[in-house]
Design a protein around this motif. Structure first.
Motif, PDB file in Angstrom:
ATOM      1  N   VAL A  80       4.386   2.927 -42.107  1.00 29.38           N
ATOM      2  CA  VAL A  80       3.663   1.741 -42.539  1.00 29.38           C
ATOM      3  C   VAL A  80       3.993   0.638 -41.534  1.00 29.38           C
ATOM      4  O   VAL A  80       5.160   0.271 -41.375  1.00 29.38           O
ATOM      5  CB  VAL A  80       4.060   1.301 -43.955  1.00 29.38           C
ATOM      6  CG1 VAL A  80       3.334   0.012 -44.331  1.00 29.38           C
ATOM      7  CG2 VAL A  80       3.740   2.397 -44.973  1.00 29.38           C
ATOM      8  N   TYR A 116       3.780  -3.145 -40.300  1.00 25.21           N
ATOM      9  CA  TYR A 116       3.608  -4.482 -40.867  1.00 25.21           C
ATOM     10  C   TYR A 116       2.980  -5.411 -39.832  1.00 25.21           C
ATOM     11  O   TYR A 116       3.467  -5.546 -38.710  1.00 25.21           O
ATOM     12  CB  TYR A 116       4.951  -5.057 -41.300  1.00 25.21           C
ATOM     13  CG  TYR A 116       5.581  -4.341 -42.484  1.00 25.21           C
ATOM     14  CD1 TYR A 116       4.816  -3.549 -43.337  1.00 25.21           C
ATOM     15  CD2 TYR A 116       6.944  -4.455 -42.740  1.00 25.21           C
ATOM     16  CE1 TYR A 116       5.398  -2.902 -44.411  1.00 25.21           C
ATOM     17  CE2 TYR A 116       7.533  -3.813 -43.821  1.00 25.21           C
ATOM     18  CZ  TYR A 116       6.747  -3.027 -44.651  1.00 25.21           C
ATOM     19  OH  TYR A 116       7.318  -2.384 -45.719  1.00 25.21           O
ATOM     20  N   ALA A 158      -0.724  -4.392 -44.105  1.00 26.21           N
ATOM     21  CA  ALA A 158       0.152  -3.245 -43.896  1.00 26.21           C
ATOM     22  C   ALA A 158      -0.730  -2.055 -43.553  1.00 26.21           C
ATOM     23  O   ALA A 158      -1.674  -1.751 -44.283  1.00 26.21           O
ATOM     24  CB  ALA A 158       0.981  -2.956 -45.149  1.00 26.21           C
ATOM     25  N   VAL A 189      -1.314   1.908 -42.857  1.00 25.70           N
ATOM     26  CA  VAL A 189      -0.792   3.228 -43.203  1.00 25.70           C
ATOM     27  C   VAL A 189      -1.218   4.221 -42.131  1.00 25.70           C
ATOM     28  O   VAL A 189      -2.407   4.369 -41.826  1.00 25.70           O
ATOM     29  CB  VAL A 189      -1.312   3.679 -44.577  1.00 25.70           C
ATOM     30  CG1 VAL A 189      -0.770   5.058 -44.926  1.00 25.70           C
ATOM     31  CG2 VAL A 189      -0.944   2.659 -45.648  1.00 25.70           C
ATOM     32  N   ALA A 220       0.941  -5.985 -50.806  1.00 28.63           N
ATOM     33  CA  ALA A 220       0.306  -5.105 -49.830  1.00 28.63           C
ATOM     34  C   ALA A 220       1.307  -4.088 -49.292  1.00 28.63           C
ATOM     35  O   ALA A 220       0.972  -2.905 -49.108  1.00 28.63           O
ATOM     36  CB  ALA A 220      -0.288  -5.928 -48.691  1.00 28.63           C
ATOM     37  N   THR A 230       1.839  -1.424 -52.005  1.00 30.38           N
ATOM     38  CA  THR A 230       0.673  -0.547 -52.132  1.00 30.38           C
ATOM     39  C   THR A 230       0.577   0.406 -50.948  1.00 30.38           C
ATOM     40  O   THR A 230       0.266   1.593 -51.104  1.00 30.38           O
ATOM     41  CB  THR A 230      -0.616  -1.381 -52.235  1.00 30.38           C
ATOM     42  OG1 THR A 230      -0.520  -2.255 -53.354  1.00 30.38           O
ATOM     43  CG2 THR A 230      -1.838  -0.492 -52.386  1.00 30.38           C
ATOM     44  N   ALA A 231       0.835  -0.105 -49.746  1.00 30.82           N
ATOM     45  CA  ALA A 231       0.770   0.737 -48.558  1.00 30.82           C
ATOM     46  C   ALA A 231       1.808   1.854 -48.622  1.00 30.82           C
ATOM     47  O   ALA A 231       1.533   3.006 -48.259  1.00 30.82           O
ATOM     48  CB  ALA A 231       0.974  -0.115 -47.309  1.00 30.82           C
ATOM     49  N   GLN A 256       0.549   4.466 -50.929  1.00 28.20           N
ATOM     50  CA  GLN A 256      -0.548   5.218 -50.312  1.00 28.20           C
ATOM     51  C   GLN A 256      -0.011   6.246 -49.322  1.00 28.20           C
ATOM     52  O   GLN A 256      -0.505   7.377 -49.254  1.00 28.20           O
ATOM     53  CB  GLN A 256      -1.512   4.259 -49.608  1.00 28.20           C
ATOM     54  CG  GLN A 256      -2.340   3.399 -50.544  1.00 28.20           C
ATOM     55  CD  GLN A 256      -3.453   4.181 -51.218  1.00 28.20           C
ATOM     56  OE1 GLN A 256      -3.645   5.364 -50.975  1.00 28.20           O
ATOM     57  NE2 GLN A 256      -4.187   3.517 -52.094  1.00 28.20           N
ATOM     58  N   THR A 267      -5.742   0.227 -44.140  1.00 28.81           N
ATOM     59  CA  THR A 267      -5.192  -1.107 -43.941  1.00 28.81           C
ATOM     60  C   THR A 267      -5.198  -1.810 -45.288  1.00 28.81           C
ATOM     61  O   THR A 267      -6.247  -1.941 -45.919  1.00 28.81           O
ATOM     62  CB  THR A 267      -6.021  -1.915 -42.933  1.00 28.81           C
ATOM     63  OG1 THR A 267      -6.000  -1.237 -41.663  1.00 28.81           O
ATOM     64  CG2 THR A 267      -5.448  -3.319 -42.763  1.00 28.81           C
ATOM     65  N   VAL A 268      -4.018  -2.237 -45.734  1.00 29.18           N
ATOM     66  CA  VAL A 268      -3.870  -2.824 -47.064  1.00 29.18           C
ATOM     67  C   VAL A 268      -3.539  -4.311 -46.915  1.00 29.18           C
ATOM     68  O   VAL A 268      -2.590  -4.681 -46.223  1.00 29.18           O
ATOM     69  CB  VAL A 268      -2.749  -2.119 -47.856  1.00 29.18           C
ATOM     70  CG1 VAL A 268      -2.666  -2.698 -49.265  1.00 29.18           C
ATOM     71  CG2 VAL A 268      -2.992  -0.613 -47.905  1.00 29.18           C
ATOM     72  N   THR A 295      -8.102  -2.806 -49.856  1.00 31.71           N
ATOM     73  CA  THR A 295      -7.658  -1.683 -49.033  1.00 31.71           C
ATOM     74  C   THR A 295      -8.875  -1.128 -48.314  1.00 31.71           C
ATOM     75  O   THR A 295      -9.874  -0.772 -48.951  1.00 31.71           O
ATOM     76  CB  THR A 295      -7.013  -0.583 -49.893  1.00 31.71           C
ATOM     77  OG1 THR A 295      -5.845  -1.113 -50.531  1.00 31.71           O
ATOM     78  CG2 THR A 295      -6.615   0.608 -49.038  1.00 31.71           C
TER      79      THR A 295
END
Length: 547
Positions: free
Chosen positions: A137, A139, A144, A146, A176, A179-180, A183, A200-201, A206
């Motif tokens: 991930v 940053y 964020a 993935v 974010a 969540t990333a 995922q 991309t979160v 997303t």
């Protein structure tokens, strides 16, 4: 802590009594515990760490929450997550570790890492994963990204490509980042992921991203076999793509469909951010043409310094894969592009030649590719298009008698359609041909001026001239003079002589080569196939450099 995978459950009736079903049979729990069970359950459903949430209660309440949690585990209402088999973490991994714990899944062997987009932490992923699989991930400011899971070597190539996109250094919103992480763990559990695509979160949404390998990095030798429209989707992405956007709704769409593309440089000599436009009889044709035009600009602007030589033909840079060293070498070459050279072939006899970088590449800001630059699916098509483009620029305002073409029923279907569009654009417009030119040449005159077109036949030249005249009218009416074709010249007077469109046989690619070489004997052809990601898509490009 997670919900059990076994057939264990509990429920609370309307009177507050709590019933549980464990492997040992049904249980009735104390009504006084139902509130605590609901509290602990809500923590788990929210993805919160039970220990941390209990600490926030403090004192006896924290101890009670832990006892209830332990009781729920003992009767099978909850279970401790399975310990991941061989999951290892690196970088800022707190969110990833929490996501793995909350998933309750036994994951395959993988290295997971998180950290700043351009941070040194990623070296830890490379070191820990070896020849295995890894995911990350990344940053960035407000987002964020993935990536993976995939083979670690491939992951390094993808991250290198993403680092040359438009993402800015920074941090995502905590939501974010969480969540990333979830995922990425989900993608690991599924066992497969598209290599050059991910998520991309942000705090708000997303979205999916696409990318190509970095122009200075190798790409898979396997050619992509999908149809053209599907293949080129790989180059279009608002953050990471060669083409950042394609649009139509801000341009007129009558009588011809127009598509506009924004091209942003990747490993370009100079900063690149320009727009190109193309027309078509429908949206599909317009988009196909504008993508090829965009790729021509990109390839003309990109330089691999490892291919650059001095006047004696010696490489100016030792072989290296270090992107920082390659960027520094490119910057040095850009300060004196006339003193560095690229290999080429002479147009007249195909003999080897050296061309200054300043001529072989796009080293200055400008709108669109230089004359004689074209991309296509086949090299001969790219070369023919580039030669015709160069010949068109030479034809602008060139002296020579023009014959107006009679509007007759004998016009070929494509010429008839192009004339209809031309007359919709300007009722007073007309088109004609220059019969004394070796290469078939046509003109189309509107209120804006005269546009010149070349082709392998007079019909093809006429269609080209009329289509470009319509495009000129549409972009000028919209106030986009920067998108007007460079083949627009001063308006010609209406000729007295009128004739039918000549039906002479088509000329060949060799005829086009000879026509250019006759006028400029020192002309060379530079292949622009130095971006492995573009070449893998089956797109080739050339630049014809006139001495």
């Amino acid at each position: 802590m997670s919900a059990p995978r076994r057939m264990n459950a509990y429920t609370i009736d309307h009177e507050g009594r709590t019933y549980g079903l464990a492997e040992s049979g049904p249980l009735e729990l104390s009504a006084g515990l139902s509130g605590w069970i609901r509290l602990v359950s809500s923590w788990i459903e929210q993805g919160r760490d039970v220990e941390q949430a209990a600490d926030e209660l403090g004192g006896a309440r924290a101890a009670q929450a832990r006892r209830v949690r332990d009781a729920m585990v003992s009767v099978g209402i909850l279970r401790w997550p399975a310990v991941p088999g061989e999951v290892r973490f690196t970088g800022e991994s707190a969110e990833l570790e929490g996501a793995v714990e909350r998933s309750g899944l036994t994951l395959p062997a993988v290295v997971l890492g998180a950290g700043p987009l351009r941070g040194d932490w990623f070296e830890g992923v490379r070191a820990a994963s070896g020849a295995g699989r890894a995911g990350a991930v990344l940053y960035a400011e407000g987002a964020a990204v993935v990536v993976g899971p995939m083979d670690a070597e491939q992951l390094c190539e993808v991250v290198a490509a993403l680092r040359c996109g438009d993402l800015a250094d920074g941090l995502p919103h905590p939501t974010a980042a969480r969540t990333a992480a979830a995922q990425l763990v989900r993608r690991v559990a599924l066992g497969s992921a598209e290599v050059w695509s991910g998520l991309t979160v942000t705090r708000e949404e997303t979205t999916s991203w696409r990318a190509l390998s970095h122009p200075w990095r190798p790409a898979s030798p396997d050619r992509v076999a999908e149809p053209f429209d599907e293949r080129v989707m790989a180059v279009i992405d608002p953050v990471h793509g060669v083409v950042r956007e394609i649009g139509e709704d801000d341009l007129p769409q009558v009588p011809r469909h127009l598509a506009r593309a924004r091209v942003v440089g990747r490993a370009s000599i100079r900063p690149l951010d320009v727009e190109v436009v193309a027309d078509g009889s429908d949206y599909g044709q317009a988009r196909r043409r504008v993508v090829l035009a965009a790729l021509a600009v990109h390839l003309e602007s990109t330089l691999d310094p490892r291919a650059v030589v001095d006047a004696a033909g010696r490489p100016v840079l030792d072989a290296t894969d270090d992107l920082s060293a390659l960027r520094a070498a490119t910057d040095r070459i850009a300060t004196a592009p006339g003193s560095h050279f690229l290999r080429a072939r002479r147009l007249a006899d195909d003999s080897p030649a050296l061309v200054p970088v300043g001529r072989a590449r796009r080293c200055e800001a400008g709108a669109g590719p230089a004359p004689g630059t074209a991309a296509a699916e086949a090299r001969d098509d790219a070369l023919a298009t580039a030669l015709l483009d160069l010949l068109e620029t030479w034809a602008v305002d060139a002296p020579g008698p023009v014959v107006r073409v009679h509007d007759s029923e004998g016009l070929p279907a494509e010429a008839r359609e192009a004339l209809d569009h031309l007359l919709v654009s300007d009722r007073q417009a007309w088109f004609g041909v220059l019969l004394e030119e070796t290469v078939p040449t046509a003109v189309a005159t509107t209120r804006h001026g005269t546009v010149y077109g070349r082709g392998t036949s007079h019909a093809a030249a006429a269609v080209r001239a009329m289509e470009q005249a319509v495009l000129t009218d549409q972009v000028l009416m919209h106030g986009r003079a920067d998108l007007a074709p460079r083949t627009l010249g001063r308006a010609l007077p209406l000729p007295d002589r009128v004739a039918d469109l000549p039906g002479s046989p088509s000329i060949t690619l060799m005829d086009l080569r000879q026509a250019v070489a006759l006028r400029a004997p020192g002309t060379t052809v530079v292949d622009l196939d130095h971006d492995p990601g573009i070449a893998r898509l089956g797109i080739t490009a050339v630049k014809v450099v006139v001495d």
